[in-house]
Enzyme design. Structure first.
Site, PDB file in Angstrom:
ATOM      1  N   LYS A 165       7.434   2.516   2.328  1.00  0.00           N
ATOM      2  CA  LYS A 165       8.301   3.656   2.009  1.00  0.00           C
ATOM      3  C   LYS A 165       9.758   3.336   2.307  1.00  0.00           C
ATOM      4  O   LYS A 165      10.652   3.655   1.517  1.00  0.00           O
ATOM      5  CB  LYS A 165       7.854   4.893   2.785  1.00  0.00           C
ATOM      6  CG  LYS A 165       6.532   5.449   2.293  1.00  0.00           C
ATOM      7  CD  LYS A 165       6.067   6.613   3.148  1.00  0.00           C
ATOM      8  CE  LYS A 165       4.675   7.087   2.730  1.00  0.00           C
ATOM      9  NZ  LYS A 165       4.148   8.125   3.597  1.00  0.00           N
ATOM     10  N   ILE A 183       0.867  -1.176   0.000  1.00  0.00           N
ATOM     11  CA  ILE A 183       0.000   0.000   0.000  1.00  0.00           C
ATOM     12  C   ILE A 183       0.903   1.225   0.000  1.00  0.00           C
ATOM     13  O   ILE A 183       1.805   1.339   0.831  1.00  0.00           O
ATOM     14  CB  ILE A 183      -0.931  -0.012   1.224  1.00  0.00           C
ATOM     15  CG1 ILE A 183      -1.860  -1.229   1.130  1.00  0.00           C
ATOM     16  CG2 ILE A 183      -1.731   1.272   1.322  1.00  0.00           C
ATOM     17  CD1 ILE A 183      -2.642  -1.503   2.385  1.00  0.00           C
ATOM     18  N   ASN A 219       0.944   4.339   0.937  1.00  0.00           N
ATOM     19  CA  ASN A 219       1.226   5.232   2.061  1.00  0.00           C
ATOM     20  C   ASN A 219       1.726   4.522   3.317  1.00  0.00           C
ATOM     21  O   ASN A 219       1.867   5.146   4.362  1.00  0.00           O
ATOM     22  CB  ASN A 219      -0.005   6.078   2.390  1.00  0.00           C
ATOM     23  CG  ASN A 219      -1.176   5.242   2.849  1.00  0.00           C
ATOM     24  OD1 ASN A 219      -1.125   4.020   2.795  1.00  0.00           O
ATOM     25  ND2 ASN A 219      -2.232   5.890   3.289  1.00  0.00           N
ATOM     26  N   CYS A 220       2.037   3.243   3.234  1.00  0.00           N
ATOM     27  CA  CYS A 220       2.553   2.472   4.372  1.00  0.00           C
ATOM     28  C   CYS A 220       4.004   2.874   4.658  1.00  0.00           C
ATOM     29  O   CYS A 220       4.839   2.929   3.752  1.00  0.00           O
ATOM     30  CB  CYS A 220       2.454   0.986   4.046  1.00  0.00           C
ATOM     31  SG  CYS A 220       3.307  -0.095   5.198  1.00  0.00           S
ATOM     32  N   ASP A 221       4.320   3.133   5.920  1.00  0.00           N
ATOM     33  CA  ASP A 221       5.688   3.526   6.297  1.00  0.00           C
ATOM     34  C   ASP A 221       6.714   2.443   5.972  1.00  0.00           C
ATOM     35  O   ASP A 221       7.823   2.749   5.536  1.00  0.00           O
ATOM     36  CB  ASP A 221       5.755   3.877   7.786  1.00  0.00           C
ATOM     37  CG  ASP A 221       5.063   5.181   8.110  1.00  0.00           C
ATOM     38  OD1 ASP A 221       4.861   6.002   7.184  1.00  0.00           O
ATOM     39  OD2 ASP A 221       4.715   5.391   9.284  1.00  0.00           O
TER      40      ASP A 221
END
Length: 115
Positions: free
Chosen positions: A15, A8, A10-12
């Site tokens: 990233k 996903i 926007n998952c840290d």
């Protein structure tokens, strides 16, 4: 080498994994569950190779918010159905590097795979 990262956007953790790959010049394709979904066949294949227990993120908010009945008596078929319906329940990232799957982001495992 063909590399696909599933997750996903926007998952840290995603990233961090993307930053790690990009810093080392490793080309990859990103498959966003929110935008593209995930099919039952792919999930079943991953579960067959890794086990559903590895893939199902029981610690995440999405799983914890499920009704008790949905969290009880989980087997592979139920886990696949849950992850297909709500892909945010899949541990992230799932990295497919020429057919070898890595689940989660651990820099030492990525370094061993891409060294």
């Amino acid at each position: 080498m063909t590399v696909t990262m599933y997750g996903i956007k926007n998952c840290d953790t995603i990233k961090k994994a993307r930053t790690w790959l990009e810093a080392r010049g490793i080309d990859y394709r990103f498959h966003d569950y929110k935008a593209s979904g995930i099919d039952r066949e792919t999930l079943a294949g991953w579960c067959g190779e890794l086990g559903w227990e590895v893939l199902l993120n029981r610690a995440g908010t999405t799983f914890r918010k499920l009704p008790d009945a949905d969290r009880a008596d989980i087997d592979e078929a139920k886990a696949i159905a849950l992850m297909e319906a709500q892909p945010s329940m899949i541990k992230r990232p799932v990295l497919d590097a020429d057919g070898e799957l890595l689940v989660g982001f651990k820099p030492d495992l990525y370094a061993a795979k891409f060294s």
